[in-house]
Scaffold this active site. Structure first.
Site, PDB file in Angstrom:
ATOM      1  N   SER A 119       0.832  -1.213   0.000  1.00 19.82           N
ATOM      2  CA  SER A 119       0.000   0.000   0.000  1.00 19.82           C
ATOM      3  C   SER A 119       0.859   1.253   0.000  1.00 19.82           C
ATOM      4  CB  SER A 119      -0.914   0.030   1.230  1.00 19.82           C
ATOM      5  OG  SER A 119      -1.752  -1.087   1.275  1.00 19.82           O
TER       6      SER A 119
HETATM    7  N1  SAH Z   1      -1.142  -4.553   4.117  1.00 19.51           N
HETATM    8  C1  SAH Z   1      -0.416  -4.882   2.928  1.00 19.51           C
HETATM    9  C2  SAH Z   1      -1.220  -4.533   1.696  1.00 19.51           C
HETATM   10  C3  SAH Z   1      -1.391  -5.726   0.871  1.00 19.51           C
HETATM   11  S1  SAH Z   1      -2.580  -5.621  -0.416  1.00 19.51           S
HETATM   12  C4  SAH Z   1       0.950  -4.230   2.901  1.00 19.51           C
HETATM   13  O1  SAH Z   1       1.228  -3.384   3.752  1.00 19.51           O
HETATM   14  O2  SAH Z   1       1.772  -4.591   2.059  1.00 19.51           O
HETATM   15  C5  SAH Z   1      -3.893  -6.624   0.254  1.00 19.51           C
HETATM   16  C6  SAH Z   1      -3.553  -8.038   0.620  1.00 19.51           C
HETATM   17  O3  SAH Z   1      -4.771  -8.675   1.015  1.00 19.51           O
HETATM   18  C7  SAH Z   1      -2.968  -8.901  -0.495  1.00 19.51           C
HETATM   19  O4  SAH Z   1      -1.746  -9.431  -0.093  1.00 19.51           O
HETATM   20  C8  SAH Z   1      -4.017 -10.007  -0.694  1.00 19.51           C
HETATM   21  O5  SAH Z   1      -3.465 -11.269  -1.027  1.00 19.51           O
HETATM   22  C9  SAH Z   1      -4.680 -10.040   0.673  1.00 19.51           C
HETATM   23  N2  SAH Z   1      -6.015 -10.625   0.716  1.00 19.51           N
HETATM   24  C10 SAH Z   1      -7.010 -10.521  -0.193  1.00 19.51           C
HETATM   25  N3  SAH Z   1      -8.107 -11.206   0.218  1.00 19.51           N
HETATM   26  C11 SAH Z   1      -7.785 -11.758   1.419  1.00 19.51           C
HETATM   27  C12 SAH Z   1      -8.481 -12.593   2.351  1.00 19.51           C
HETATM   28  N4  SAH Z   1      -9.730 -13.009   2.136  1.00 19.51           N
HETATM   29  N5  SAH Z   1      -7.844 -12.956   3.493  1.00 19.51           N
HETATM   30  C13 SAH Z   1      -6.564 -12.538   3.749  1.00 19.51           C
HETATM   31  N6  SAH Z   1      -5.854 -11.776   2.892  1.00 19.51           N
HETATM   32  C14 SAH Z   1      -6.457 -11.385   1.750  1.00 19.51           C
END
Ligand code: SAH
Length: 215
Positions: free
Chosen positions: A66
């Site tokens: 993000s």
């Molecule tokens: N917080 C992260 C942002 C990652 S983007 C950072 O700081 O890098 C969002 C993430 O949510 C992705 O890695 C994706 O795989 C995950 N995601 C999507 N659906 C999900 C679910 N149902 N349960 C857990 N993770 C999920």
């Protein structure tokens, strides 16, 4: 191997924190966390030189780390306190998780992509952080550890998963981008009783989708 921290990176983080301040981030604990967490260690190698730009970048499995502003904004909306027990859905790179861990020691984070779960686990440990990570579907939350004071969802959906709201303390806060694929409204939920919550919207954002199951 993680790129080591340097004076240049530290200086870049100061500039980034100042930049976030001018964009409306006022919570001192959040700004200090941004100054502390070595974002370059969470980036895909191809983008390390952009680590302290205020932008989102691709990571493995078609996901993104993000934008720092978004991380700071969600963290500030949650008003994280030192002893809060926090649940994050979507560990991704682990960067947001590290920002939370700079403020409270009790952070639980779930990721549905095994490859990301494994690399975040290794990276956070190497950096000296002690999160509780789980490989699974965040829709279910983490019932064995519930309730949580704060819940942060870093992927978007049309609705707030009901099991997550159930796992929030009364008086607790949940933040999630709610909406369709193109844009979502940052939504803050304040739970005031078992049956009542106050919902408010805090601007438009674009997140990757919250998907079902694990891969
Ligand atoms: N917080 C992260 C942002 C990652 S983007 C950072 O700081 O890098 C969002 C993430 O949510 C992705 O890695 C994706 O795989 C995950 N995601 C999507 N659906 C999900 C679910 N149902 N349960 C857990 N993770 C999920």
């Amino acid at each position: 191997m993680q790129a080591s921290d340097t004076h240049i990176y530290k200086a870049q983080r100061q500039i980034l924190a100042n930049n976030l301040k001018t964009k409306g981030i006022t919570d001192k604990r959040v700004l200090e966390a941004i100054r502390q967490v070595p974002r370059h260690a969470f980036m895909d190698e191809r983008y390390i030189r952009f680590a302290y730009q205020d932008d989102a970048f691709p990571i493995a499995a078609g996901q993104t780390i993000s934008q720092p502003y978004t991380v700071a904004f969600q963290t500030q909306l949650l008003d994280i306190q030192k002893d809060d027990k926090v649940l994050e859905i979507g560990t991704g790179s682990g960067y947001q998780c590290a920002v939370l861990l700079e403020i409270t020691s009790s952070v639980f984070s779930i990721e549905r992509q095994e490859i990301l779960y494994e690399s975040a686990f290794k990276r956070l440990k190497e950096l000296g952080y002690s999160p509780h990570l789980r490989y699974g579907d965040g829709h279910e939350g983490w019932p064995e550890e519930a309730p949580f004071d704060k819940i942060l969802i870093t992927a978007a959906a049309h609705e707030i998963p009901p099991r997550l709201l159930e796992q929030l303390t009364i008086g607790g806060k949940l933040v999630m981008p709610v909406g369709g694929a193109n844009t979502q409204k940052m939504t803050l939920v304040e739970k005031i009783s078992d049956t009542e919550s106050i919902f408010s919207e805090h601007g438009g954002f674009v997140f990757v989708p919250l998907l079902k199951g694990k891969v």
